[in-house]
Write an enzyme that holds these catalytic residues in place. Structure first.
Site, PDB file in Angstrom:
ATOM      1  N   ASP A  36       0.818  -1.213   0.000  1.00  0.00           N
ATOM      2  CA  ASP A  36       0.000   0.000   0.000  1.00  0.00           C
ATOM      3  C   ASP A  36       0.851   1.262   0.000  1.00  0.00           C
ATOM      4  O   ASP A  36       0.311   2.369  -0.048  1.00  0.00           O
ATOM      5  CB  ASP A  36      -0.983   0.001   1.180  1.00  0.00           C
ATOM      6  CG  ASP A  36      -0.312  -0.087   2.536  1.00  0.00           C
ATOM      7  OD1 ASP A  36       0.662  -0.842   2.672  1.00  0.00           O
ATOM      8  OD2 ASP A  36      -0.774   0.592   3.477  1.00  0.00           O
TER       9      ASP A  36
ATOM     10  N   HIS B 172      -3.246   7.901   7.193  1.00  0.00           N
ATOM     11  CA  HIS B 172      -3.240   6.433   7.185  1.00  0.00           C
ATOM     12  C   HIS B 172      -4.384   5.904   8.067  1.00  0.00           C
ATOM     13  O   HIS B 172      -4.180   5.188   9.045  1.00  0.00           O
ATOM     14  CB  HIS B 172      -1.875   5.917   7.678  1.00  0.00           C
ATOM     15  CG  HIS B 172      -1.556   4.514   7.230  1.00  0.00           C
ATOM     16  ND1 HIS B 172      -1.850   3.408   7.997  1.00  0.00           N
ATOM     17  CD2 HIS B 172      -0.950   4.036   6.111  1.00  0.00           C
ATOM     18  CE1 HIS B 172      -1.433   2.315   7.380  1.00  0.00           C
ATOM     19  NE2 HIS B 172      -0.883   2.664   6.220  1.00  0.00           N
TER      20      HIS B 172
END
Length: 313
Positions: free
Chosen positions: A67, A269
């Site tokens: 990611d 995040h």
């Protein structure tokens, strides 16, 4: 300087948040953009911004989880088609160079510009006359780094009227004084730059952290920083879960910013488990520890002006 978030999610993309990437826009300072992490579809996100891939000068990768890196091969390839000719420097942990080169070889991808790979070690990883970038290892489930970007002091302003009073004529001598050089007038008199310039201005400090559980190096990198970008994958009710997976909570991020004496905190995040209705609580809970914070979303942009962080609408 501006910071724009291209992906603010954790683990995998969701409808609200793409995977990790942010741009540090240094267009006024050096005419370039620095990218931090490059999750899947980062180049698609860039299409919705004013960022030009050919302006990307450096890419800093915190760690090798998908990611944070799966958007790299596509972006590097597209930069060739979009007029990128200047060298691009790619900073990352051991293994990044091998992965990129292997991807290019298998896909028969040809890059039309030089790529310089820098394998990150703890300490100063870049320095020039404008900036110094320091890396330190964080505590995640694989090797992961955080970065401290420090702008060196800016020259003071030239006090033109004072220089004129001392007999300095219009022209290049004024420029030399502004640039910190002492000069000698035609009559032999020496004019010191410090006599006709204001004191140097402090540059900004931005700390950008990769995935990490609560750790001392996060605090060291964030010490007296103007802006700290810190992950907040979990909330306080799941702090043990966060630690087990090498992540932080919103409260722990706020704690780091407070103990480090930072000025502003940007929470990033964010796990897809948090729905839009949950975001306000994440913010309010963290503000009890550190009030000057924002929880960011994709495409949010902030400017640093007159020692203040301004969210652009």
């Amino acid at each position: 300087m501006q910071i724009q978030f291209l992906g603010t999610g954790a683990g995998m993309p969701s409808k609200e948040r793409n995977t990790s990437a942010l741009a540090l826009k240094l267009l006024e300072e050096r005419g370039t953009v620095w990218l931090f992490d490059c999750g899947e579809a980062t180049q698609h996100q860039i299409l919705h911004t004013s960022i030009r891939p050919r302006k990307i000068e450096k890419i800093f990768i915190t760690h090798l989880h998908g990611d944070h890196i799966f958007g790299l091969p596509g972006l590097l390839s597209s930069r060739s088609f979009l007029g990128g000719e200047d060298t691009l420097t790619l900073y990352g942990p051991k293994g990044l160079k091998e992965w990129i080169e292997f991807s290019f070889e298998l896909s028969n991808t040809h890059i039309t510009y030089p790529i310089e790979f820098v394998e990150i070690q703890e300490g100063v990883i870049f320095e020039d006359e404008q900036f110094i970038v320091t890396a330190m290892e964080l505590e995640h489930v694989i090797q992961c780094f955080g970065f401290r970007i420090e702008q060196k002091p800016l020259p003071g302003e030239l006090l033109v009227e004072k220089a004129r009073e001392l007999g300095v004529p219009k022209g290049p001598l004024l420029g030399k004084l502004k640039n910190g050089q002492d000069i000698t007038l035609e009559d032999g008199e020496i004019i010191l730059s410090k006599e006709v310039t204001s004191p140097p201005k402090k540059g900004f400090i931005v700390t950008i952290l990769g995935d990490t559980r609560l750790c001392d190096n996060s605090k060291l990198l964030s010490r007296q920083a103007d802006i700290v970008v810190h992950e907040a994958t979990f909330d306080h009710s799941t702090s043990q879960h966060a630690a087990n997976y090498g992540h932080s909570t919103n409260i722990e991020a706020a704690q780091i910013a407070k103990e480090a004496g930072a000025h502003y905190l940007l929470l990033n995040h964010i796990s897809a488990r948090f729905l839009p209705a949950d975001i306000q609580k994440l913010v309010l809970d963290a503000k009890e520890t550190f009030p000057d914070l924002y929880l960011v979303k994709d495409f949010d942009q902030f400017s640093w002006k007159n020692n203040e962080l301004i969210q652009e609408i």
